[in-house]
Design a protein around this motif. Structure first.
Motif, PDB file in Angstrom:
ATOM      1  N   ASN A   1      -5.536   4.253  -7.413  1.00  0.00           N
ATOM      2  CA  ASN A   1      -6.686   4.802  -6.758  1.00  0.00           C
ATOM      3  C   ASN A   1      -6.461   6.273  -6.432  1.00  0.00           C
ATOM      4  O   ASN A   1      -7.406   6.602  -5.854  1.00  0.00           O
ATOM      5  N   ALA A   2      -5.477   6.898  -6.856  1.00  0.00           N
ATOM      6  CA  ALA A   2      -5.514   8.341  -6.817  1.00  0.00           C
ATOM      7  C   ALA A   2      -4.808   9.191  -7.891  1.00  0.00           C
ATOM      8  O   ALA A   2      -4.267   8.483  -8.847  1.00  0.00           O
TER       9      ALA A   2
ATOM     10  N   THR B   1      -1.139   9.067 -10.149  1.00  0.00           N
ATOM     11  CA  THR B   1      -0.241   7.939  -9.841  1.00  0.00           C
ATOM     12  C   THR B   1       0.241   7.273 -11.400  1.00  0.00           C
ATOM     13  O   THR B   1      -0.560   7.349 -12.191  1.00  0.00           O
TER      14      THR B   1
ATOM     15  N   ASN C   1      -2.421   4.574  -3.331  1.00  0.00           N
ATOM     16  CA  ASN C   1      -3.715   5.151  -2.435  1.00  0.00           C
ATOM     17  C   ASN C   1      -3.541   6.570  -2.446  1.00  0.00           C
ATOM     18  O   ASN C   1      -4.456   7.221  -2.100  1.00  0.00           O
TER      19      ASN C   1
ATOM     20  N   ILE D   1       0.768  -1.119   0.166  1.00  0.00           N
ATOM     21  CA  ILE D   1      -0.055  -0.061   0.085  1.00  0.00           C
ATOM     22  C   ILE D   1       1.012   1.324   0.038  1.00  0.00           C
ATOM     23  O   ILE D   1       1.665   1.494   0.838  1.00  0.00           O
TER      24      ILE D   1
ATOM     25  N   TYR E   1      -1.193  -1.225  -4.278  1.00  0.00           N
ATOM     26  CA  TYR E   1      -2.385  -0.370  -4.390  1.00  0.00           C
ATOM     27  C   TYR E   1      -1.629   1.278  -4.117  1.00  0.00           C
ATOM     28  O   TYR E   1      -1.160   1.573  -2.937  1.00  0.00           O
TER      29      TYR E   1
ATOM     30  N   GLU F   1       1.411   5.172  -0.091  1.00  0.00           N
ATOM     31  CA  GLU F   1       0.754   6.555   0.171  1.00  0.00           C
ATOM     32  C   GLU F   1       1.283   7.769  -0.832  1.00  0.00           C
ATOM     33  O   GLU F   1       1.986   7.421  -1.533  1.00  0.00           O
ATOM     34  N   GLU F   2       0.684   8.830  -0.548  1.00  0.00           N
ATOM     35  CA  GLU F   2       1.249  10.164  -1.271  1.00  0.00           C
ATOM     36  C   GLU F   2       2.694  10.156  -1.732  1.00  0.00           C
ATOM     37  O   GLU F   2       3.566  10.155  -0.611  1.00  0.00           O
TER      38      GLU F   2
END
Lengths: 252, 399
Positions: B273-274, B277, B244, B215, B242, B217-218
């Motif tokens: 998902n963002a 990306t 995200n 996973i 993912y 992140e930003e």
């Protein structure tokens, strides 16, 4: 050096070469002209031994050995070398690795050789991947400089090359053909000439390469046959004045 | 279904079914090893072929798990913590944010087995902002007959930190049958960067079922590499990453060779998902008689995002390659593309090299080695060297 007798070659089910006779002496550079589709490239590919070019009749002898049916790599080992027009990209194979393979020498000074053709920044690139026309030509020359063949086959060394590259390419072709003599203490230019043992067969449309190499003889390929040999400059003039028709008349 | 309607891989798929209960998940405890250089030289060689250097030269930490026990765990650099998972669970109150949070324990019988009996695994966590350049190396090693190994790994790359992990999986040279089940949960925090390279060096009778979820992140970056050049009875893995957070990036590269007898179902999935990306999945597969199923799945759920999927396969003589590229977009403006090709070594390339004096076999193996090159993975030099050596050695046996 090279002797081709009554060579017939088919590609697919089409006969492309229909009885080619050609002799190239040691240290001679021979020029091949001819319209598109006449069979020039087929002749080069057949001499090198590529699959898909089937000799149905005739004979190819090189340095006194019959190589009509010899596999590709044995011809290369025997001293036939070719500059490719459109070589394939091989992912993951670096130019530097290939140059060493060409020389069959892991300790070869690849950097030094590459510098001479301005390719020192390409050595770690995948071979032919994203190379421009001029870069492909120089990379082919670099490989041949490492391979050191005795008979050099060039398919249009000037195509797709700008003027600046042309001078460099012309100079390197000249060196590969051992036509570059330098005044030096140990050997006179005459002695250097006598030591030459490299021959060339060059396909050209424009004749630009004639500004760089000395070529005594040339001929025209037309519909799978060769016309009579003559001085390359004269042939070029004749083609630009009256097209290929005059050669055909000479054939018939 | 009539025989003519069956695809080749339907038959082959039956080989993925294995019975977990056939393997021994108890009792194969191993003693701690303080000094890895004292291991059996043959075992050390197996580890080296999986990218693990027992001398710990230019490594920031080493974790070794043998059979059912952690046998070595040492960190040589500040900024990165390496613990056995059991110890981490005890120390950090069962890691509520991470333990079984990315992977569902009920996913399949293999995750269930790991949830039931935990043998170990590593917990690796960076400190915020720490840039750990020398790789952490980990090895999951099996030595013994019919061992079933369950591991659970957790990696946490904290904000703005950077980490390289080389994880080698190997069996002792004399092991025949074994089963390795591995759950890995990987968390990359805001601005974190992880390069994770997994090298498998299993055996002809070993089954492998890794289950990995990452996973990101930003602005996090996840570079995932997988290398399998040695025989394996069956391997089935499909890491899912993912993305995200805005601007997160993932690359998943695999280089896989399957000799006769190997069955490999290996692919990867990236879910974007963002916004902003990016993802790339690149697989190079080659078979000399084994079966390779190579799925790849890009899912675009946000705009703008961009992904590219490339699967290229070579069948040298016999064998099966089944490339399954999938693109899935759920919003307008997503840019996803794929490129897939399965075939043989191009005659044109072979002849190009033959014209330079290489015989047909030399030309073919030169091209195949190029095809399998791992330059794209951006590995540390000595690991790359070890892998190049593995390719050379596998090459002598295979092509």
């Amino acid at each position: 050096m090279l002797k081709v007798e009554n060579l017939h070659v088919t590609v697919g089910d089409r006969e492309v070469l229909k009885g080619v006779n050609l002799e190239i002496a040691q240290d001679e550079t021979f020029i091949l002209f001819g319209p598109n589709g006449s069979g020039k490239t087929t002749l080069l590919m057949t001499l090198m031994g590529f699959s898909g070019f089937t000799v149905t009749k005739g004979k190819i002898a090189f340095r006194g050995r019959d190589m009509t049916r010899m596999p590709l790599h044995e011809r290369a080992k025997l001293g036939v070398g070719m500059s490719f027009q459109r070589p394939p990209t091989i992912n993951g194979l670096k130019l530097s690795q290939l140059v060493k393979l060409c020389a069959d020498d892991q300790d070869l000074d690849v950097q030094g050789l590459a510098r001479e053709v301005n390719l020192e920044h390409f050595l770690e690139r995948d071979i032919n991947s994203g190379f421009s026309g001029g870069e492909i030509k120089r990379s082919e020359l670099l490989q041949l400089m490492a391979q050191k063949p005795k008979l050099l086959l060039f398919d249009e060394p000037e195509s797709g090359v700008d003027l600046e590259n042309m001078a460099l390419i012309g100079k390197m072709v000249r060196r590969l053909l051992q036509q570059e003599y330098r005044a030096q203490a140990e050997k006179s230019i005459r002695e250097q000439k006598d030591e030459r043992d490299t021959s060339g067969l060059i396909i050209t449309h424009t004749g630009h390469i004639l500004n760089y190499v000395n070529a005594d003889r040339g001929t025209v390929m037309y519909e799978g046959k060769l016309c009579c040999a003559s001085r390359p400059r004269d042939i070029l003039n004749q083609i630009s004045e009256s097209g290929y028709e005059e050669c055909v008349r000479c054939l018939t | 279904m009539s025989d003519i309607m069956k695809t080749n891989t339907v038959d082959a798929k039956s080989r993925e079914k294995i019975s977990v209960s056939d393997f021994d998940f108890q009792g194969a405890k191993a003693e701690a090893i303080q000094d890895l250089t004292r291991m059996d030289p043959k075992d050390r060689q197996q580890l080296l072929m999986a990218g693990v250097d027992v001398n710990q030269k230019e490594r920031s930490a080493t974790y070794l798990h043998m059979n059912h026990s952690n046998v070595h765990c040492s960190s040589c650099r500040p900024g990165v913590e390496v613990l056995d998972i059991q110890q981490a669970l005890d120390t950090y109150d069962h890691l509520p944010e991470y333990y079984w949070k990315a992977v569902d324990p009920e996913k399949d019988e293999y995750t269930r087995a790991v949830a039931e009996t935990l043998h170990g695994g590593y917990f690796i966590r960076t400190e915020k902002g720490a840039k750990i350049t020398e790789p952490v190396q980990s090895c999951l090693f099996i030595k013994g007959e019919n061992v079933g190994q369950n591991v659970h790994n957790i990696i946490v790359v904290e904000e703005d930190s950077e980490l390289n992990i080389i994880t080698g999986c190997a069996v002792s040279h004399d092991v025949k049958a074994a089963l390795h089940l591995g759950v890995s949960e990987i968390y990359i925090k805001k601005g974190g960067k992880l390069s994770f390279t997994m090298v498998h060096n299993w055996g002809e009778e070993v089954h492998v079922r890794p289950r990995t979820v990452g996973i990101v992140e930003e602005n996090g970056v996840f570079l995932n590499n997988y290398i399998l050049l040695k025989p394996v009875k069956s391997a089935q893995l499909y890491p899912s990453l993912y993305l995200n957070g805005t601007g997160a990036v993932a690359t998943s590269n695999s280089v896989i060779a399957a000799p006769p007898g190997s069955y490999v179902n290996s692919g990867s999935r990236v879910v974007l998902n963002a916004p902003h990306t990016r993802a790339e999945i690149i697989a190079r597969t080659i078979t000399t008689g084994g079966t390779i199923i190579n799925p790849g799945h890009l899912v675009g759920n946000a705009y703008p995002c961009k992904g590219h999927l490339e699967c290229k396969g070579l069948i040298l003589q016999d064998g099966i390659i089944h490339a399954i590229p999938e693109l899935e977009a759920s919003v307008a403006g997503v840019e996803l593309s794929h490129e897939a090709a399965v075939g043989k070594v191009a005659q044109e390339e072979i002849e190009y090299l033959m014209a330079r004096g290489l015989d047909e076999d030399e030309a073919t193996s030169t091209i195949v080695r190029g095809f399998l090159n791992v330059d794209i993975m951006g590995l540390p030099p000595e690991l790359k060297q070890a892998i190049d050596q593995t390719i050379d050695e596998a090459g002598e046996e295979m092509f």
